[in-house]
Design a protein around this motif. Structure first.
Motif, PDB file in Angstrom:
ATOM      1  N   GLY A 165       0.793  -1.226   0.000  1.00  0.00           N
ATOM      2  CA  GLY A 165       0.000   0.000   0.000  1.00  0.00           C
ATOM      3  C   GLY A 165       0.824   1.273   0.000  1.00  0.00           C
ATOM      4  O   GLY A 165       2.049   1.255   0.177  1.00  0.00           O
ATOM      5  N   PRO A 166       0.157   2.416  -0.191  1.00  0.00           N
ATOM      6  CA  PRO A 166       0.850   3.690  -0.296  1.00  0.00           C
ATOM      7  C   PRO A 166       1.508   4.178   0.985  1.00  0.00           C
ATOM      8  O   PRO A 166       2.290   5.128   0.952  1.00  0.00           O
ATOM      9  CB  PRO A 166      -0.260   4.655  -0.736  1.00  0.00           C
ATOM     10  N   TRP A 189       1.349  10.912  -7.185  1.00  0.00           N
ATOM     11  CA  TRP A 189       1.184   9.648  -6.479  1.00  0.00           C
ATOM     12  C   TRP A 189       2.475   9.198  -5.799  1.00  0.00           C
ATOM     13  O   TRP A 189       2.598   8.050  -5.398  1.00  0.00           O
ATOM     14  CB  TRP A 189       0.673   8.575  -7.430  1.00  0.00           C
ATOM     15  N   ASP A 203       2.063   5.228  -4.544  1.00  0.00           N
ATOM     16  CA  ASP A 203       0.698   4.708  -4.481  1.00  0.00           C
ATOM     17  C   ASP A 203       0.453   3.855  -5.733  1.00  0.00           C
ATOM     18  O   ASP A 203       0.013   4.357  -6.775  1.00  0.00           O
ATOM     19  CB  ASP A 203      -0.282   5.871  -4.417  1.00  0.00           C
ATOM     20  N   PRO A 205      -1.801   1.402  -6.443  1.00  0.00           N
ATOM     21  CA  PRO A 205      -3.165   1.323  -6.982  1.00  0.00           C
ATOM     22  C   PRO A 205      -3.570   2.591  -7.733  1.00  0.00           C
ATOM     23  O   PRO A 205      -4.228   2.515  -8.782  1.00  0.00           O
ATOM     24  CB  PRO A 205      -4.024   1.109  -5.729  1.00  0.00           C
ATOM     25  N   ALA A 206      -3.184   3.755  -7.222  1.00  0.00           N
ATOM     26  CA  ALA A 206      -3.532   5.005  -7.892  1.00  0.00           C
ATOM     27  C   ALA A 206      -2.821   5.123  -9.236  1.00  0.00           C
ATOM     28  O   ALA A 206      -3.399   5.608 -10.220  1.00  0.00           O
ATOM     29  CB  ALA A 206      -3.186   6.199  -7.000  1.00  0.00           C
ATOM     30  N   ASN A 223      -9.010  -2.529  -5.167  1.00  0.00           N
ATOM     31  CA  ASN A 223      -8.045  -1.835  -4.323  1.00  0.00           C
ATOM     32  C   ASN A 223      -8.105  -0.315  -4.484  1.00  0.00           C
ATOM     33  O   ASN A 223      -7.832   0.224  -5.553  1.00  0.00           O
ATOM     34  CB  ASN A 223      -6.644  -2.345  -4.669  1.00  0.00           C
ATOM     35  N   ASP A 224      -8.440   0.361  -3.389  1.00  0.00           N
ATOM     36  CA  ASP A 224      -8.510   1.816  -3.388  1.00  0.00           C
ATOM     37  C   ASP A 224      -7.356   2.450  -2.619  1.00  0.00           C
ATOM     38  O   ASP A 224      -7.377   3.657  -2.328  1.00  0.00           O
ATOM     39  CB  ASP A 224      -9.839   2.284  -2.804  1.00  0.00           C
ATOM     40  N   GLY A 225      -6.360   1.648  -2.276  1.00  0.00           N
ATOM     41  CA  GLY A 225      -5.218   2.158  -1.541  1.00  0.00           C
ATOM     42  C   GLY A 225      -5.378   2.132  -0.032  1.00  0.00           C
ATOM     43  O   GLY A 225      -4.476   2.545   0.698  1.00  0.00           O
ATOM     44  N   TRP A 229      -6.275  -3.383   2.025  1.00  0.00           N
ATOM     45  CA  TRP A 229      -5.748  -3.982   0.801  1.00  0.00           C
ATOM     46  C   TRP A 229      -4.232  -4.134   0.828  1.00  0.00           C
ATOM     47  O   TRP A 229      -3.653  -4.697  -0.107  1.00  0.00           O
ATOM     48  CB  TRP A 229      -6.129  -3.119  -0.404  1.00  0.00           C
ATOM     49  N   CYS A 230      -3.586  -3.637   1.862  1.00  0.00           N
ATOM     50  CA  CYS A 230      -2.125  -3.591   1.889  1.00  0.00           C
ATOM     51  C   CYS A 230      -1.529  -4.918   2.348  1.00  0.00           C
ATOM     52  O   CYS A 230      -1.789  -5.372   3.472  1.00  0.00           O
ATOM     53  CB  CYS A 230      -1.646  -2.474   2.804  1.00  0.00           C
TER      54      CYS A 230
END
Length: 258
Positions: A165-166, A189, A203, A205-206, A223-225, A229-230
């Motif tokens: 993840g981010p 990102w 990021d 996913p972004a 996955n929206d970040g 989801w990480c």
């Protein structure tokens, strides 16, 4: 569509009739530490008998479909799967129109991406780490899927799976520069790390969503970040190479049932 803790529920993705998909977790298999327990990777020094047993557990959930396990090399090649395609074929993305053949991607921080079209005429899966993402694996897959299926990007349905993840994906300035050369807007990102000059939090996913939008893909789920989801944060659910070093691999699959 999950039947146990071995599998994530893909609840936010409306698939066409005749297409199914799933994503495994690290739970429900037979492998021992540090591969515990549903490790599907045969290249990580796990006991081959355990890997074979775990792959059989996965096959039991595919309703007669056969998963094809690629040899992923962080590249951009897209492989057409047919009934003669063998496990270990080198590629980082695959597609098929053949029923009962599951496009399968294994990961442990990189992002699995699943695709189909509104009519369910073809399915595809992508292994998207930063290298593949930067150098065009998504673009190659979308182009191939659209050409072979005779559809437009705006008719595609895409799902982004779990990945680093981010808040955890630390990269160097050289990675950011590679993305900036392709798209100046991608710099947003990458979050600078004040404690480490020249380092950024990326990021993934972004970045993937931005690539898909630029191609004309309108429907992107998954996955929206967020932290759920990480792969690094969710140590009880997912394998993470960045977190553990020696570890297993989970998988995402998509297939036509007819």
């Amino acid at each position: 569509m999950a039947v146990s803790l071995c599998f994530m529920q893909i609840q936010d993705w409306q698939l066409p009739i005749g297409v199914q998909a799933l994503c495994t977790t690290r739970l429900g298999g037979v492998s021992l530490h540090p591969y515990d327990s549903l490790n599907l990777g045969d290249h990580v020094q796990d006991d081959p008998a355990h890997v074979a047993a775990n792959r059989n557990i996965l096959k039991e959930q595919l309703h007669g479909a056969r998963p094809v396990f690629l040899k992923q090399v962080h590249g951009t090649q897209v492989m057409h799967l047919d009934l003669q395609t063998i496990d270990g074929t080198v590629a980082d993305a695959c597609y098929t129109q053949t029923p009962k053949l599951a496009c399968t991607i294994m990961v442990a921080d990189c992002m699995p991406i699943l695709l189909t079209d509104l009519g369910g005429t073809a399915v595809a899966a992508v292994h998207a780490g930063w290298r593949g993402l930067a150098y065009g694996v998504i673009e190659n897959t979308v182009e191939t899927l659209c050409q072979q299926g005779g559809v437009s990007p705006h008719n595609l349905l895409v799902w982004l799976g779990p990945c680093i993840g981010p808040s955890a994906f630390e990269v160097g300035a050289e990675v950011r520069e590679i993305f900036l050369k392709a798209d100046a807007n991608s710099g947003r990102w990458f979050k600078p790390l004040s404690s480490q000059p020249g380092k950024y939090l990326a990021d993934l996913p972004a970045l993937a969503r931005e690539r898909l939008r630029s191609l004309g893909v309108l429907s992107v789920a998954g996955n929206d970040g967020g932290g759920a989801w990480c792969t690094v944060q969710q140590s009880s659910r997912f394998f993470s190479y960045r977190r553990d070093g020696v570890t297993g691999r989970f998988a995402a699959c998509i297939w036509r049932t007819r």
